[in-house]
Design an enzyme around this catalytic site. Sequence first.
Site, PDB file in Angstrom:
ATOM      1  CB  CYS A   1      54.305  30.680  25.584  1.00  0.00           C
ATOM      2  SG  CYS A   1      55.780  31.686  25.733  1.00  0.00           S
TER       3      CYS A   1
ATOM      4  CG  HIS B   1      52.066  31.008  29.018  1.00  0.00           C
ATOM      5  ND1 HIS B   1      53.159  30.311  29.468  1.00  0.00           N
ATOM      6  CD2 HIS B   1      52.544  32.136  28.419  1.00  0.00           C
ATOM      7  CE1 HIS B   1      54.258  30.980  29.151  1.00  0.00           C
ATOM      8  NE2 HIS B   1      53.914  32.086  28.517  1.00  0.00           N
TER       9      HIS B   1
ATOM     10  CG  ASN C   1      57.083  33.110  30.117  1.00  0.00           C
ATOM     11  OD1 ASN C   1      56.975  31.933  29.780  1.00  0.00           O
ATOM     12  ND2 ASN C   1      56.686  34.109  29.345  1.00  0.00           N
TER      13      ASN C   1
END
Length: 312
Positions: free
Chosen positions: A117, A240, A270
């Site tokens: 990520c 994020h 996500n």
Amino acid sequence: MKMNQPMIKVVSSGKYVPSTLITNEDLEKLVETSDEWIMTRTGIKTRHKAVDELTSEMAVKAAEDAIKRVNYDVSKIDLIVMATITGDQMTPSTANFIQAKLGLVHEVMSFDINAACTGFVYGLEVAAALLQTGRFRAALVIGGETLTKIVDYTDRNTCILFGDGAGAMIIEPATQERNKAYFFNAARGDLNNTLTVVSKIKMDGKKVYQFAVDAMQQAIQKVLDDAGLLVEDIDMIIPHQANERIIQSVSKSMSIPMEKFMLNLSEYGNTSAASIPITISEYFDKNETKNKKILLVGFGGGFTWGSAILQL
Ligand code: UT7
């Protein structure tokens, strides 16, 4: 010793998300969960799902969005850095496919990086450093994922979290002091399978949660210190998008108001390496960006974590 910070101009940004949605109600039919649990524990309402679409195809659409917005002369692009953990295939790299699908037949250096990520923040630092050499005219930095193909839809701990999409940014080398960019990227090898993908995503959510809160705080503070800036000097923090509670926790412990964090995870969930560039693109859509400072902060499997301050 004063660090040699790269100077980059952010020329444009773009995004693409597939139209098919997975709602919390859809997930209630697959695992024992509820809209209420997912909303209160994560803040996620929907995620987008790529149906018969490759990561490279979504990445190309995000890149084309960035190109179209400024009518960019694509012959200037001679570097493509693609951050992904869900590339089309093992090799060639997804960046090579993106290059071909964009019709770039001139000499371009293109490759993928995997930092989970944190991939987009890593990619941006790598591209900025390469631009600084003077060898390249413009870089396309992309984060794109088809996470739904590696989600285990029988595991309620993870299947509620992830979605698909892509975000892209075009950057050029710059010479003005005001275009200085600041980066902090780090990793700590984890052999305990806290967050891994062999064929499907497996995660110890609690451990990742704790890591995420600590890593975000450290990364925000470190890049601010390196830039000699205070959080008040930053116009927007683009984190994020993993879990709204992680961001709330950082907001509270660092006394940074929640309004300073740009959030869109209720719609996208996500999207790993895509989450930061998708959010940047939405920041560009919604704000006058001239002379603004944005702080990017990512964390993820590896463990990896990182941050950047960009002066727009
Ligand atoms: O991109 C970076 C990678 N990922 C992350 O940043 C994720 C970090 N972690 C998280 O966001 C959170 O840990 C989760 C959202 C994954 C889980 O939330 P939590 O508040 O940490 O829940 P928990 O794991 O402590 O689970 C609490 C309870 C458990 O039940 P028991 O054992 O207390 O009876 C779980 O089994 O909630 C249960 N549970 C669920 N219940 C309904 C776990 N998932 C679900 C679910 N629906 N989907």
